[in-house]
Motif scaffolding. Structure first.
Motif, mmCIF file in Angstrom:
data_model
loop_
_atom_site.group_PDB
_atom_site.id
_atom_site.type_symbol
_atom_site.label_atom_id
_atom_site.label_comp_id
_atom_site.label_asym_id
_atom_site.label_seq_id
_atom_site.Cartn_x
_atom_site.Cartn_y
_atom_site.Cartn_z
ATOM 1 N N THR A 62 -54.935 5.080 21.770
ATOM 2 C CA THR A 62 -55.170 5.884 22.970
ATOM 3 C C THR A 62 -54.634 5.146 24.188
ATOM 4 N N LEU A 63 -53.920 5.847 25.045
ATOM 5 C CA LEU A 63 -53.352 5.228 26.238
ATOM 6 C C LEU A 63 -54.411 5.118 27.334
ATOM 7 N N VAL A 64 -54.264 4.095 28.154
ATOM 8 C CA VAL A 64 -55.188 3.914 29.282
ATOM 9 C C VAL A 64 -55.184 5.147 30.179
ATOM 10 N N SER A 65 -54.009 5.724 30.394
ATOM 11 C CA SER A 65 -53.892 6.896 31.273
ATOM 12 C C SER A 65 -54.633 8.116 30.723
ATOM 13 N N GLU A 66 -54.895 8.130 29.411
ATOM 14 C CA GLU A 66 -55.644 9.244 28.828
ATOM 15 C C GLU A 66 -57.142 9.120 29.099
#
Length: 374
Positions: A62-66
Motif C-alpha cells: 500500500t502506498l503512503v499516498s493511499e
C-alpha cells in the motif's frame, strides 16, 4: 499449519512456504535459499497469527499516498483549523513529494533519518558558495513533517497493514529551542501604548490581562462586565490564510479575567455607541483585526520600548511577569492566562518565580534561628 516445499530454479533449489491466512485464504512466500530459513519464517507467521499480529504481506505494498487522505480527514475533524493547516501544509510540502509513492513496507529507519538530515542541511551553489540554494528547515518544520509520516504509519499499524512503524524509531529528530521570552516593564508598556495611538487600549489589555492575540480581537462588547471589572474569554479568532476563523479558546474552556481599575474607563470609551455584539477591537473595515505584519502599527509602537522585535504574544508574557512581580499567587496567574494547571504556569514561567526560592530560604533561616534560640 504452514508447509514447506522445494522447487528448482536456474540458480538452484529454492523453498516455498504455503500457509493459511486468518481470513481462510491461502498465502505463500517463495525464494528461500534454505529449508531452515523457510521453516523459521513459517514459524514466525504462525506465532503472529496466534497472537493476532498477522499482517498480510500484500498490504505492505500500500502506498503512503493511499493512506494519507483518511489520516488527514481524521485530524481535520478533531483539530482546530489553525492546527490542521500546519499538518496539511507539511504533508503537501515535505511528506508527499518524498513518501507519497512509497510502499509502506519498504520504508526503513535509515531512509527517514536521511530525509530528516536533508531537511536540516543548507545547500549552497557549487559555482558560487555565497549563494544559498536551499535553506535548512526549522526544527518545528522538521518535527511536524515527521509527525505526519509517523502518524500515517501509525494508522497502518493499527489497521494491520504494517507490523511496526519504523518512523517512530528514528534518532536524529531535532529539538526545538525555546524562544526567549520578553518581559516589558510598566514604563515600557506605557511608552508602547502612547506610541500605538488609537490602539493604545489594545496594547494595555494585552499587557495587563494576558489575552492571546486571537482572544483579544475576538472580544465583543457583551464579553465585558465593566462594573465587575471582568472580561469573559470564550472564543479565539485565528487567521488561517486569507480567512479569520472563530472557534474556542486554545484550551477549549472559557475563563474570566480581572480588569485593572485604570483600564476600565478606556474600555468603556471603546464600547460607547456600540451594540453588545460589536467587536471591541475591530479592524479598519469593522471586521476582525489582522495580526500585525512586518510594517504595522504594532512594530512602530514596539520601537518605543527599545525592543522592535516584540510580538503580540510577548505582551501576554509581560502580563504574567507584571502579575507575578505584583505578588499574585501562581493559581491566580494560571486562571488569568487560561493554563490547564498551576504546574503548567510554573513550567512556562519558572524564571519568574526565582524570587520565591529566596523567600523559602529566608523563611527557613528565620525558623532555624528561632528554634535554636528558644
Amino acid at each position: 499449519m504452514a508447509t514447506v516445499k522445494s522447487y528448482s530454479t536456474k540458480k538452484g533449489i529454492r523453498y516455498k512456504v504455503r500457509y493459511m491466512k486468518p481470513d481462510g485464504s491461502q498465502g505463500a512466500k517463495s525464494g528461500f535459499t534454505t529449508s531452515e530459513a523457510a521453516r523459521d519464517w513459517a514459524s514466525r507467521i504462525e506465532v503472529r497469527k496466534a497472537d493476532g499480529e498477522y499482517v498480510d504481506p500484500r498490504d505492505g505494498r500500500t502506498l503512503v499516498s493511499e493512506l494519507a487522505p483518511a489520516w488527514l480527514a481524521a485530524k481535520k475533524s478533531r483539530l482546530k483549523p489553525s492546527a490542521y493547516v500546519g499538518l496539511d501544509s507539511a504533508w503537501r510540502t515535505h511528506v508527499e513529494p518524498r513518501w507519497g509513492d512509497m510502499p509502506i513496507a519498504t520504508i526503513e529507519i535509515s531512509d527517514i533519518e536521511e530525509w530528516i538530515a536533508d531537511m536540516l542541511t543548507e545547500v549552497r551553489d557549487t559555482d558560487d558558495p555565497e549563494v544559498i540554494v536551499k535553506k535548512p528547515s526549522s526544527a518545528t518544520t522538521v518535527i511536524r513533517a515527521h509527525s505526519v509520516i509517523a502518524g500515517i504509519l501509525d494508522r497502518a499499524v493499527r489497521d494491520r497493514k504494517l507490523v511496526v512503524n519504523k518512523a517512530r524509531k528514528v534518532e536524529n529528530l531535532p529539538r526545538k529551542r525555546p524562544k526567549r521570552k520578553i518581559y516589558l516593564t510598566h514604563e515600557q508598556v506605557a511608552a508602547m501604548a502612547d506610541a500605538a495611538g488609537d490602539k493604545s487600549t489594545l496594547v494595555l489589555t494585552l499587557a495587563y490581562c494576558g489575552l492571546r492575540w486571537g482572544e483579544a480581537i475576538g472580544l465583543r462588547v457583551a464579553d465585558l462586565e465593566l462594573l465587575r471589572r471582568r472580561i469573559t474569554v470564550s472564543r479565539n479568532a485565528v487567521e488561517v490564510g486569507a480567512q479569520v476563523l472563530v472557534g474556542t479558546t486554545k484550551s477549549s474552556k472559557g475563563r474570566s479575567i480581572p480588569i485593572p481599575r485604570f483600564l476600565v474607563e478606556d474600555l468603556a470609551q471603546l464600547c460607547e455607541g456600540k451594540d453588545r455584539h460589536d467587536l471591541v477591537f475591530p479592524g479598519t473595515d469593522g471586521e476582525f483585526m489582522r495580526r500585525p505584519r512586518q510594517r504595522s502599527w504594532f512594530r512602530t509602537a514596539a520601537k518605543a520600548t527599545g525592543i522592535p522585535e516584540l510580538t503580540p504574544h510577548d505582551l501576554r508574557h509581560t502580563a504574567a511577569s507584571l502579575a507575578v512581580s505584583s505578588g499574585a499567587h501562581v493559581k491566580a496567574v494560571q486562571r488569568m492566562l487560561g493554563h490547564a494547571s498551576a504546574a503548567m504556569t510554573l513550567d512556562v514561567y519558572a524564571d519568574l518565580f526565582d524570587g520565591d526560592l529566596d523567600l523559602v530560604a529566608d523563611a527557613l533561616d528565620r525558623a532555624r534561628r528561632s528554634a535554636l534560640s528558644a
